[in-house]
Design an enzyme around this catalytic site. Structure first.
Site, PDB file in Angstrom:
ATOM      1  N   TYR A  55     -16.979  31.032 -24.422  1.00  0.00           N
ATOM      2  CA  TYR A  55     -18.269  30.359 -24.208  1.00  0.00           C
ATOM      3  C   TYR A  55     -19.024  30.075 -25.503  1.00  0.00           C
ATOM      4  CZ  TYR A  55     -23.064  29.879 -22.444  1.00  0.00           C
ATOM      5  OH  TYR A  55     -24.338  29.449 -22.183  1.00  0.00           O
ATOM      6  N   GLN A 104     -28.134  49.028 -25.351  1.00  0.00           N
ATOM      7  CA  GLN A 104     -28.001  47.689 -25.938  1.00  0.00           C
ATOM      8  C   GLN A 104     -29.287  46.896 -25.721  1.00  0.00           C
ATOM      9  OE1 GLN A 104     -26.607  48.774 -23.104  1.00  0.00           O
ATOM     10  NE2 GLN A 104     -25.471  47.184 -22.023  1.00  0.00           N
ATOM     11  N   SER A 153     -26.657  27.972 -27.028  1.00  0.00           N
ATOM     12  CA  SER A 153     -26.904  29.343 -26.580  1.00  0.00           C
ATOM     13  C   SER A 153     -26.887  30.320 -27.745  1.00  0.00           C
ATOM     14  CB  SER A 153     -25.796  29.723 -25.598  1.00  0.00           C
ATOM     15  OG  SER A 153     -25.678  31.126 -25.501  1.00  0.00           O
TER      16      SER A 153
HETATM   17  N1  GKE Z   1     -25.128  40.715 -16.158  1.00  0.00           N
HETATM   18  C1  GKE Z   1     -25.382  42.036 -16.165  1.00  0.00           C
HETATM   19  N2  GKE Z   1     -25.407  42.725 -14.980  1.00  0.00           N
HETATM   20  N3  GKE Z   1     -25.584  42.640 -17.381  1.00  0.00           N
HETATM   21  C2  GKE Z   1     -25.844  43.963 -17.355  1.00  0.00           C
HETATM   22  C3  GKE Z   1     -25.903  44.721 -16.147  1.00  0.00           C
HETATM   23  C4  GKE Z   1     -25.662  44.061 -14.912  1.00  0.00           C
HETATM   24  O1  GKE Z   1     -25.690  44.639 -13.819  1.00  0.00           O
HETATM   25  N4  GKE Z   1     -26.211  46.020 -16.471  1.00  0.00           N
HETATM   26  C5  GKE Z   1     -26.327  46.051 -17.804  1.00  0.00           C
HETATM   27  N5  GKE Z   1     -26.082  44.829 -18.350  1.00  0.00           N
HETATM   28  C6  GKE Z   1     -26.057  44.524 -19.787  1.00  0.00           C
HETATM   29  C7  GKE Z   1     -24.778  43.798 -20.229  1.00  0.00           C
HETATM   30  O2  GKE Z   1     -23.710  44.730 -20.355  1.00  0.00           O
HETATM   31  C8  GKE Z   1     -25.227  43.243 -21.573  1.00  0.00           C
HETATM   32  O3  GKE Z   1     -25.061  44.221 -22.580  1.00  0.00           O
HETATM   33  C9  GKE Z   1     -26.731  42.963 -21.352  1.00  0.00           C
HETATM   34  O4  GKE Z   1     -27.088  43.628 -20.147  1.00  0.00           O
HETATM   35  C10 GKE Z   1     -27.020  41.477 -21.173  1.00  0.00           C
HETATM   36  O5  GKE Z   1     -26.054  40.972 -20.305  1.00  0.00           O
HETATM   37  P1  GKE Z   1     -26.162  39.461 -19.755  1.00  0.00           P
HETATM   38  O6  GKE Z   1     -27.569  39.109 -19.478  1.00  0.00           O
HETATM   39  O7  GKE Z   1     -25.174  39.345 -18.648  1.00  0.00           O
HETATM   40  O8  GKE Z   1     -25.590  38.540 -20.943  1.00  0.00           O
HETATM   41  P2  GKE Z   1     -25.762  38.529 -22.525  1.00  0.00           P
HETATM   42  O9  GKE Z   1     -27.192  38.492 -22.900  1.00  0.00           O
HETATM   43  O10 GKE Z   1     -24.903  39.587 -23.152  1.00  0.00           O
HETATM   44  O11 GKE Z   1     -25.059  37.136 -22.828  1.00  0.00           O
HETATM   45  C11 GKE Z   1     -25.595  35.966 -22.240  1.00  0.00           C
HETATM   46  O12 GKE Z   1     -26.423  35.387 -23.249  1.00  0.00           O
HETATM   47  C12 GKE Z   1     -26.986  34.133 -22.852  1.00  0.00           C
HETATM   48  C13 GKE Z   1     -27.760  33.562 -24.033  1.00  0.00           C
HETATM   49  O13 GKE Z   1     -28.651  34.528 -24.510  1.00  0.00           O
HETATM   50  C14 GKE Z   1     -24.431  35.063 -21.873  1.00  0.00           C
HETATM   51  O14 GKE Z   1     -23.711  35.689 -20.799  1.00  0.00           O
HETATM   52  C15 GKE Z   1     -24.940  33.711 -21.449  1.00  0.00           C
HETATM   53  O15 GKE Z   1     -25.555  33.804 -20.187  1.00  0.00           O
HETATM   54  C16 GKE Z   1     -25.920  33.139 -22.439  1.00  0.00           C
HETATM   55  O16 GKE Z   1     -25.219  32.738 -23.588  1.00  0.00           O
END
Ligand code: GKE
Length: 335
Positions: A151, A221, A120
């Site tokens: 993770y 972000q 990831s």
């Molecule tokens: N999940 C979520 N839900 N994220 C949100 C929301 C919401 O309602 N509103 C805004 N965000 C923002 C989060 O705060 C974060 O900054 C960005 O969207 C992406 O969140 P995400 O999709 O949950 O996870 P990330 O990209 O930060 O991290 C994920 O990366 C993946 C690999 O690229 C990890 O959680 C894993 O799912 C995985 O490693």
């Protein structure tokens, strides 16, 4: 193209694995599928894949049971989700290291030829992701090591475990670093959802009630998001290549969360929603993007599906699911 092989897919009940199995069956392979979830909670069903096991692959005896007479293994299994899950379940996420380690031991004992590990973008050094718009992360940016807590460390440690099993025992490994994969059959509610599906669901809900949308963080972000069909194509090209170090399987179409919400609003036809920014919610890194030079060079692969097109398919699928069954949480909340 992988054909007529006996393939074990671990984590078969999950999002990416479900799409992968469909493609492998289509190409004439014989699938053994395992997941810790009972079969009724698997995201996709495969009657044509005869062997299903609802079993905990953290247990080495279960790994030994399902690796008999197998050519290839795809380890797509880990306890994970979006930031809302991985920030609050670090010990749970770390235990996925037991799946990968025990599976590799069983593969070595049974003479499995080739092994895929789903790593990831969370394996990347957090300090290189502190600005909103960053240069795409290159594979070397995982070191010096400072991955996502919990993770991300599990993913980086498991990458190295794969490498040493190849160096010491000769099992061929292939490692993809996935950059936020999204699409139909992905989790969209219940706490494990990632941003694309979460925000599609929130826009859908906003249409029904107060025309407001809750956004985690300040919405500035950035991320890149890869549509599932591109992910599967890139995964299979990597598996069939002879390259055994980690490779980015991602997009370099970097957008802010605010920009992604605008895309979804346009898809839904709703007028601009009132944003409620929740600064205390899990945010992860400030900026992330995938540099795909290596994938282009060795796999002749890059993503094809632009974010707005992938989000349209995702939004429409979530909308149909929510209308069909209310919110079909049962499939996504059972761990
Ligand atoms: N999940 C979520 N839900 N994220 C949100 C929301 C919401 O309602 N509103 C805004 N965000 C923002 C989060 O705060 C974060 O900054 C960005 O969207 C992406 O969140 P995400 O999709 O949950 O996870 P990330 O990209 O930060 O991290 C994920 O990366 C993946 C690999 O690229 C990890 O959680 C894993 O799912 C995985 O490693």
């Amino acid at each position: 193209m992988i054909k007529n092989k006996k393939i074990l897919v671990v984590g078969a009940g999950g999002f990416i694995a479900g799409h992968l199995i469909k493609e492998l069956i289509k190409n004439g392979n014989f699938i053994t599928a395992t997941d810790i979830k009972p079969k009724e909670y698997w995201f996709q069903d495969f009657d044509t894949a005869k062997n299903f096991y609802s079993t905990d692959m953290k247990d080495i005896d279960n790994c030994r049971k399902v690796t008999d007479n197998i050519d290839y293994v795809f380890n797509m299994a880990c306890n994970m989700g979006g930031m809302g899950f991985i920030e609050n379940n670090k010990a749970e996420c770390m235990q996925s290291v037991l799946i990968n380690t025990n599976l590799l031991i069983a593969c070595k004992e049974k003479g499995v030829k080739k092994y895929f590990f789903s790593s990831s973008a969370c394996a990347y050094n957090k300090k290189k992701q502190e600005d909103v718009f960053i240069k795409g992360l290159k594979e070397d940016d995982a070191y010096p090591a400072d991955p996502e807590d919990g993770y991300g460390w599990e993913k980086l440690f498991s990458e190295r475990m794969c490498r040493h099993f190849m160096e010491d025992y000769g099992i061929q490994v292939r490692i993809a670093r996935y950059h936020n994969i999204y699409g139909p059959y992905g989790t969209y509610d219940g706490g494990r959802e990632k941003a694309p599906a979460a925000l599609c669901r929130k826009v859908l809900n906003a249409k029904k009630n107060n025309n407001k949308i809750e956004v985690w963080g300040d919405g500035m972000q950035t991320r890149t998001f890869l549509y599932i069909d591109d992910c599967i194509e890139g995964t299979l090209r990597l598996f069939e290549s002879d390259y055994s170090d980690p490779v980015n399987i991602g997009s370099d179409e970097q957008v802010s969360i605010n920009q992604m919400i605008e895309i979804i609003e346009n898809i839904s036809g709703i007028k601009k929603l009132e944003r409620i920014y929740q600064l205390d919610k899990p945010k992860g890194v400030r900026g992330r993007s995938s540099n795909n030079d290596l994938a282009k060079k060795i796999l002749k692969w890059s993503y094809k599906i632009k974010l707005k097109n992938g989000l349209k398919k995702t939004y429409d699928w979530i909308s149909s699911e929510v209308n069909k069954q209310g919110s079909n949480l049962s499939r996504f909340t059972k761990s």
